[in-house]
Design a protein around this motif. Structure first.
Motif, PDB file in Angstrom:
ATOM      1  N   MET A   1       0.843  -1.198   0.000  1.00  0.00           N
ATOM      2  CA  MET A   1       0.000   0.000   0.000  1.00  0.00           C
ATOM      3  C   MET A   1       0.877   1.247   0.000  1.00  0.00           C
ATOM      4  O   MET A   1       1.815   1.363   0.784  1.00  0.00           O
ATOM      5  N   GLY A   2       0.581   2.175  -0.900  1.00  0.00           N
ATOM      6  CA  GLY A   2       1.345   3.405  -0.991  1.00  0.00           C
ATOM      7  C   GLY A   2       0.746   4.503  -0.140  1.00  0.00           C
ATOM      8  O   GLY A   2      -0.237   4.311   0.576  1.00  0.00           O
ATOM      9  N   GLN A   3       1.362   5.678  -0.221  1.00  0.00           N
ATOM     10  CA  GLN A   3       0.797   6.839   0.460  1.00  0.00           C
ATOM     11  C   GLN A   3      -0.501   7.243  -0.228  1.00  0.00           C
ATOM     12  O   GLN A   3      -0.697   6.999  -1.422  1.00  0.00           O
ATOM     13  N   ARG A   4      -1.377   7.871   0.539  1.00  0.00           N
ATOM     14  CA  ARG A   4      -2.680   8.239   0.004  1.00  0.00           C
ATOM     15  C   ARG A   4      -2.960   9.713   0.240  1.00  0.00           C
ATOM     16  O   ARG A   4      -2.629  10.257   1.297  1.00  0.00           O
ATOM     17  N   TYR A   8      -8.402   9.940  -1.432  1.00  0.00           N
ATOM     18  CA  TYR A   8      -8.313   8.538  -1.849  1.00  0.00           C
ATOM     19  C   TYR A   8      -9.681   7.862  -1.861  1.00  0.00           C
ATOM     20  O   TYR A   8     -10.059   7.207  -2.846  1.00  0.00           O
ATOM     21  N   LYS A  17      -9.518   3.676 -11.384  1.00  0.00           N
ATOM     22  CA  LYS A  17      -8.535   2.598 -11.404  1.00  0.00           C
ATOM     23  C   LYS A  17      -7.279   3.155 -10.757  1.00  0.00           C
ATOM     24  O   LYS A  17      -6.670   4.092 -11.275  1.00  0.00           O
ATOM     25  N   MET A  18      -6.877   2.616  -9.609  1.00  0.00           N
ATOM     26  CA  MET A  18      -5.763   3.151  -8.844  1.00  0.00           C
ATOM     27  C   MET A  18      -4.462   2.440  -9.226  1.00  0.00           C
ATOM     28  O   MET A  18      -4.440   1.236  -9.462  1.00  0.00           O
ATOM     29  N   VAL A  19      -3.383   3.214  -9.276  1.00  0.00           N
ATOM     30  CA  VAL A  19      -2.057   2.670  -9.590  1.00  0.00           C
ATOM     31  C   VAL A  19      -1.030   3.320  -8.671  1.00  0.00           C
ATOM     32  O   VAL A  19      -1.285   4.358  -8.053  1.00  0.00           O
ATOM     33  N   ASP A  20       0.140   2.714  -8.611  1.00  0.00           N
ATOM     34  CA  ASP A  20       1.244   3.312  -7.859  1.00  0.00           C
ATOM     35  C   ASP A  20       1.913   4.374  -8.721  1.00  0.00           C
ATOM     36  O   ASP A  20       2.240   4.142  -9.876  1.00  0.00           O
ATOM     37  N   TRP A  24       2.792   6.676  -4.345  1.00  0.00           N
ATOM     38  CA  TRP A  24       1.442   7.122  -3.978  1.00  0.00           C
ATOM     39  C   TRP A  24       0.404   6.301  -4.728  1.00  0.00           C
ATOM     40  O   TRP A  24       0.599   5.947  -5.890  1.00  0.00           O
ATOM     41  N   ASP A  25      -0.716   5.993  -4.077  1.00  0.00           N
ATOM     42  CA  ASP A  25      -1.849   5.355  -4.738  1.00  0.00           C
ATOM     43  C   ASP A  25      -2.683   6.452  -5.394  1.00  0.00           C
ATOM     44  O   ASP A  25      -3.339   7.245  -4.703  1.00  0.00           O
ATOM     45  N   HIS A  51      -0.398  14.850  -4.107  1.00  0.00           N
ATOM     46  CA  HIS A  51       0.861  14.161  -3.867  1.00  0.00           C
ATOM     47  C   HIS A  51       2.059  15.079  -4.082  1.00  0.00           C
ATOM     48  O   HIS A  51       3.167  14.758  -3.626  1.00  0.00           O
TER      49      HIS A  51
END
Length: 360
Positions: A1-4, A8, A17-20, A24-25, A51
């Motif tokens: 899990m990345g930073q949000r 979010y 659709k979430m990606v790194d 960061w997400d 971000h």
């Protein structure tokens, strides 16, 4: 899990659709990247860019410090609100990061890239050792970019009268505070628009207002094709710590005068300029079917080879386009290797679309 970011949960609710992205997400798209691209070119849309890293610089020697730190010269900012784009260089003349700096009533506000946050802050602190200056990151702030030809008009309808007046009066590349918001007429799409820095706890409600008013959310996918069409560099691809701004179509951001301003990397750039053998960053247009991608080889007959740094299909042009670093002697034609075959490309100025107008 990345930073949000503070938005979010809303991204998920909106079907993103979430990606790194740089740890960061982040939303790639909300259904159709191409439709989101056209939405910004034709009307407007809203991006979550929370971000990004906001850094405030103050103190008696803030100006002198930034004149040392940056290749561009903050002395060019004659009144609060004015902004400039600059590279922050290492001693070899490579680009540590690119950023926007605003002159404010309290000092300066810098907005730097998310993926370079840690190294940027460490470098800024190291360079501050000989200056009476305070460097404060502002993680409690969020940032929304509303971009497109109707962005300012549509946004002004949703905010207070004071903020609406400011939005209508802002000049390009200007940013001013209104209450606890900081509103800049800046962006990364080649269209008019705003970047609004506001307290993180206010961001979800403001995004809801924007979406409720018919300003749709836009993901990172369309952000990338929009900036590529506009000929705007992406850090880590079109420029890096190993690349001089003089080889990244950023020579215009280097303030050579006054000659006595000894900014970090100046000696290296002066040597490069004197030698005059650096490659250049150009635009490429593929006239045939195919997709241009980063790291594909560019062959210039009788001159030498180069490499694509950023490439994608252009929804506005309906063709594949790219930025490429090629030998200085490159003229109007070249070839790109795609899956073992060579395809002819047209070499153009690295700005394909600005303010909805096709320039190539």
């Amino acid at each position: 899990m990345g930073q949000r970011t503070p938005l979010y949960d809303q991204h998920l609710a909106l079907g993103a659709k979430m990606v790194d992205f740089g740890g960061w997400d982040m939303p790639l798209h909300y259904g159709s990247q191409v439709e989101e691209h056209h939405q910004v070119r034709r009307d407007c849309g809203v991006f979550d860019v929370s971000h990004m890293t906001v850094v405030d610089v103050a103190g008696d020697q803030a100006s002198a410090y930034l004149q040392h730190l940056l290749a561009n010269d903050v002395a060019r900012l004659k009144s609060p609100g004015r902004a400039l784009y600059s590279a922050m260089l290492n001693e070899r003349g490579g680009v540590i990061d690119d950023l926007i700096v605003y002159l404010t009533d309290w000092g300066y506000r810098l907005v730097v890239n998310a993926s370079t946050r840690d190294k940027d802050l460490a470098w800024m602190q190291a360079q501050a050792a000989d200056f009476a200056v305070e460097i404060n990151e502002r993680p409690q702030l969020a940032m929304l970019a509303i971009q497109g030809p109707h962005a300012r008009t549509r946004t002004a309808e949703l905010v207070s009268q004071a903020r609406a007046t400011l939005i209508q009066e802002l000049k390009p590349f200007q940013g001013l505070a209104e209450g606890d918001w900081f509103i800049g007429r800046t962006g990364y799409t080649g269209e008019d628009g705003l970047e609004i820095i506001l307290p993180a706890e206010q961001a979800p409600d403001f995004l809801s207002e924007l979406v409720g008013a018919g300003i749709p959310p836009i993901g990172l996918g369309a952000r990338d094709t929009l900036r590529l069409e506009a000929g705007l560099n992406l850090y880590g691809q079109d420029m890096t710590e190993e690349v001089s701004p003089l080889a990244a179509n950023m020579g215009w951001t280097v303030a050579w005068e006054p000659a006595e301003r000894d900014f970090v990397g100046r000696a290296a750039l002066e040597q490069q300029r004197a030698e005059g053998d650096l490659p250049k960053l150009v635009g490429l247009v593929l006239e045939e079917r195919g997709v241009l991608r980063a790291h594909q080889v560019v062959r210039v007959n009788g001159v030498g080879d180069g490499e694509i740094t950023s490439g994608s299909f252009s929804p506005t042009l309906g063709k594949s386009i790219a930025l490429a670093r090629v030998p200085a002697g490159t003229a109007e034609r070249a070839e790109v290797e795609i899956r073992g075959k060579w395809y002819p490309v047209r070499v153009v100025q690295p700005t394909f679309v600005r303010h909805g107008k096709v320039l190539v």
